[in-house]
Design a protein around this motif. Structure first.
Motif, PDB file in Angstrom:
ATOM      1  N   GLN A   1     -50.456  82.739 -22.666  1.00  0.00           N
ATOM      2  CA  GLN A   1     -50.297  83.421 -23.953  1.00  0.00           C
ATOM      3  C   GLN A   1     -50.633  84.902 -23.814  1.00  0.00           C
ATOM      4  OE1 GLN A   1     -52.949  80.913 -26.210  1.00  0.00           O
ATOM      5  NE2 GLN A   1     -51.252  79.778 -27.148  1.00  0.00           N
ATOM      6  N   SER A   2     -51.699  85.206 -23.088  1.00  0.00           N
ATOM      7  CA  SER A   2     -52.104  86.596 -22.878  1.00  0.00           C
ATOM      8  C   SER A   2     -51.034  87.392 -22.135  1.00  0.00           C
ATOM      9  CB  SER A   2     -53.408  86.663 -22.085  1.00  0.00           C
ATOM     10  OG  SER A   2     -54.452  86.098 -22.831  1.00  0.00           O
ATOM     11  N   ALA A   3     -50.288  86.714 -21.267  1.00  0.00           N
ATOM     12  CA  ALA A   3     -49.235  87.380 -20.494  1.00  0.00           C
ATOM     13  C   ALA A   3     -47.953  87.541 -21.298  1.00  0.00           C
ATOM     14  CB  ALA A   3     -48.953  86.593 -19.212  1.00  0.00           C
ATOM     15  N   GLY A   4     -47.870  86.879 -22.447  1.00  0.00           N
ATOM     16  CA  GLY A   4     -46.693  87.006 -23.297  1.00  0.00           C
ATOM     17  C   GLY A   4     -45.471  86.259 -22.815  1.00  0.00           C
TER      18      GLY A   4
ATOM     19  N   GLY B   1     -52.495  84.220 -13.762  1.00  0.00           N
ATOM     20  CA  GLY B   1     -52.316  85.626 -14.130  1.00  0.00           C
ATOM     21  C   GLY B   1     -51.649  86.427 -13.034  1.00  0.00           C
TER      22      GLY B   1
ATOM     23  N   ASP C   1     -55.503  78.164 -14.363  1.00  0.00           N
ATOM     24  CA  ASP C   1     -55.970  79.389 -15.009  1.00  0.00           C
ATOM     25  C   ASP C   1     -56.486  80.450 -14.043  1.00  0.00           C
ATOM     26  OD1 ASP C   1     -58.409  78.146 -14.393  1.00  0.00           O
ATOM     27  OD2 ASP C   1     -59.273  78.457 -16.382  1.00  0.00           O
TER      28      ASP C   1
ATOM     29  N   ASP D   1     -58.031  76.856 -19.064  1.00  0.00           N
ATOM     30  CA  ASP D   1     -57.469  77.921 -19.899  1.00  0.00           C
ATOM     31  C   ASP D   1     -56.075  78.367 -19.475  1.00  0.00           C
ATOM     32  OD1 ASP D   1     -59.614  78.131 -21.668  1.00  0.00           O
ATOM     33  OD2 ASP D   1     -60.730  79.452 -20.314  1.00  0.00           O
TER      34      ASP D   1
ATOM     35  N   ARG E   1     -53.951  79.623 -22.413  1.00  0.00           N
ATOM     36  CA  ARG E   1     -54.478  80.884 -22.926  1.00  0.00           C
ATOM     37  C   ARG E   1     -54.062  82.048 -22.023  1.00  0.00           C
ATOM     38  NH1 ARG E   1     -57.926  84.233 -21.634  1.00  0.00           N
ATOM     39  NH2 ARG E   1     -58.999  82.942 -20.116  1.00  0.00           N
ATOM     40  N   VAL E   2     -54.139  81.848 -20.698  1.00  0.00           N
ATOM     41  CA  VAL E   2     -53.724  82.888 -19.754  1.00  0.00           C
ATOM     42  C   VAL E   2     -52.244  83.204 -19.940  1.00  0.00           C
ATOM     43  CG1 VAL E   2     -53.404  83.436 -17.303  1.00  0.00           C
ATOM     44  CG2 VAL E   2     -55.526  82.345 -18.075  1.00  0.00           C
TER      45      VAL E   2
END
Length: 95
Positions: free
Chosen positions: A73-76, A44, A40, A67, A70-71
């Motif tokens: 997912q945030s980046a798509g 990113g 995590d 995470d 989650r990271v």
């Protein structure tokens, strides 16, 4: 012209992969598979550095306890899960 690509600094001529020139204005029509495990803090930046150059980024998580997912997912990016191990994770991403 000087460019920085995926942690590598290079001067003219531009970097090439399999005979194709990397360009900021046109991503290569390839997918990149990134096997992850508890990444995590660095994921990113990794995803951002490849996103401009490729059509698709796939992370394959090996059971991270942080995470990482989650990271991603945030980046798509596309997210897959596989048993821990670079080989099995790369194979899962290539399917």
């Amino acid at each position: 012209m000087t460019m920085s690509r995926v942690g590598v600094n290079c001067a003219d001529p531009p970097m090439r992969i399999a005979g194709m020139e990397l360009s900021d204005d046109r991503p290569l029509n390839i997918s990149v598979v990134v096997p992850t495990l508890n990444a995590d803090t660095s994921l990113g930046a990794t995803l951002a550095s490849v996103a401009v150059h490729v059509a698709e980024t796939i992370i394959v998580d090996g059971g991270s306890a942080d995470d990482t997912v989650r990271v991603a997912q945030s980046a798509g990016v596309r997210i897959e899960k596989a048993v821990r191990g670079r080989g099995s994770q790369l194979a899962a991403g290539a399917r």
